[in-house]
Structures are given as C-alpha cells and as structure tokens.
Design a protein around this motif. Sequence first.
Motif, short mmCIF file in Angstrom:
data_model
loop_
_atom_site.label_atom_id
_atom_site.label_comp_id
_atom_site.label_asym_id
_atom_site.label_seq_id
_atom_site.Cartn_x
_atom_site.Cartn_y
_atom_site.Cartn_z
N VAL A 70 0.84 -1.20 0.00
CA VAL A 70 0.00 0.00 0.00
C VAL A 70 0.88 1.25 0.00
N ASP A 71 1.93 1.26 0.81
CA ASP A 71 2.84 2.42 0.84
C ASP A 71 3.46 2.65 -0.54
N GLN A 72 3.94 1.59 -1.16
CA GLN A 72 4.53 1.72 -2.50
C GLN A 72 3.47 2.18 -3.51
N GLY A 73 2.27 1.63 -3.38
CA GLY A 73 1.18 2.03 -4.26
C GLY A 73 0.84 3.50 -4.12
N CYS A 74 0.84 4.00 -2.90
CA CYS A 74 0.53 5.41 -2.67
C CYS A 74 1.52 6.32 -3.37
N VAL A 75 2.80 5.98 -3.31
CA VAL A 75 3.83 6.78 -3.99
C VAL A 75 3.56 6.79 -5.49
N ALA A 76 3.31 5.61 -6.07
CA ALA A 76 3.07 5.51 -7.51
C ALA A 76 1.78 6.22 -7.92
N ILE A 77 0.73 6.07 -7.12
CA ILE A 77 -0.55 6.71 -7.42
C ILE A 77 -0.41 8.23 -7.44
N LYS A 78 0.19 8.78 -6.40
CA LYS A 78 0.36 10.23 -6.32
C LYS A 78 1.18 10.73 -7.51
N ARG A 79 2.28 10.08 -7.81
CA ARG A 79 3.14 10.48 -8.92
C ARG A 79 2.39 10.39 -10.26
N THR A 80 1.70 9.29 -10.49
CA THR A 80 0.97 9.08 -11.75
C THR A 80 -0.12 10.12 -11.93
N LEU A 81 -0.93 10.32 -10.90
CA LEU A 81 -2.06 11.26 -11.02
C LEU A 81 -1.59 12.70 -11.18
N GLU A 82 -0.58 13.09 -10.44
CA GLU A 82 -0.11 14.47 -10.54
C GLU A 82 0.58 14.73 -11.87
N THR A 83 1.31 13.75 -12.37
CA THR A 83 1.96 13.88 -13.67
C THR A 83 0.92 14.00 -14.78
N SER A 84 -0.09 13.13 -14.74
CA SER A 84 -1.10 13.17 -15.80
C SER A 84 -1.96 14.43 -15.72
N ALA A 85 -2.22 14.93 -14.50
CA ALA A 85 -3.00 16.17 -14.36
C ALA A 85 -2.24 17.38 -14.91
N ALA A 86 -0.91 17.29 -14.84
CA ALA A 86 -0.08 18.38 -15.34
C ALA A 86 0.16 18.28 -16.85
N GLY A 87 -0.43 17.23 -17.46
CA GLY A 87 -0.30 17.06 -18.90
C GLY A 87 0.79 16.11 -19.33
N GLY A 88 1.34 15.37 -18.35
CA GLY A 88 2.45 14.46 -18.69
C GLY A 88 2.07 13.03 -18.76
#
Length: 135
Positions: free
Chosen positions: A117-135
């Motif tokens: 879950v901890d590893q998933g949280c890091v990946a989820i936050k990174r993925t969502l924020e990157t995609s929201a920024a257009g990446g």
Amino acid sequence: MASIRKELIVDAPADHVWAALRDIGQVHTRLARAFVIETRLDGDSRLVTFANGEVVRERIVDIDDRARRLAYAVVDWRTTHHNASFQVTPDGDGRSRLTWITDLLPDSLADLVGGFVDQGCVAIKRTLETSAAGG
C-alpha cells in the motif's frame, strides 16, 4: 482483522482522480504506473500484475460515481479475507484527498500488505499528478 488506512493529498482535481480510479482496466497506465505493470479484465474481476511479479485477482464489488468510491476484494491470493476501497473527495482548489482502506486476514500479512500500500501510494500520487499536469 488488520486494517490499513492511507490518505493522500493529490495535486489534481477530484474529477481527474476519479476518472483514473474508475477506469478499472487501466491501473497500470492511469493510476499506478511502474508499480502495476499490467491489468487485464476478466468478468467481474481484474488481474493485476505488480512490478515485483505478484499477480492478484481483484473482484470489483462496487463503482459508485456519486460518492467517487471504488470497492474491491482480492481473491485467489495469500489472504483468507481482503476487502478494500478507494474514495476521492475534493480538497481545495485543484486538489483531492484520496482515501484507501484495506481490511485483511490473517493479521500476519499486515506488514507485507502495508508495504504494498505504501509503494502504491507513492506511484498513485506520482501518476495522477503527472497526468493532471499534462504528462
């Protein structure tokens, strides 16, 4: 029964986060890139392959668009019981709060699952924020 509860603040609007969460067949591309490497739909379930090689079957229990809540249960894995949910709520201008709750048995797997879950949280936050920024 072990319970694991994580809350993330994500720099992305709730609608964006929810759209990624509810796209249940694209966890590996829209939600948790690099942590999940493949997702395949199979009836009422999805087969999720993690970067460490683990494969789990997650039965989708509910997708609630009004509450922005996804509930699922892991079946065919090491646990004797596993249910989890994600819920997205707005948290200020352009931000979201993502709550992930997991209940499982046996308790002896709590540290292992908690680490996932901890590893998933890091990946989820990174993925969502990157995609929201257009990446």
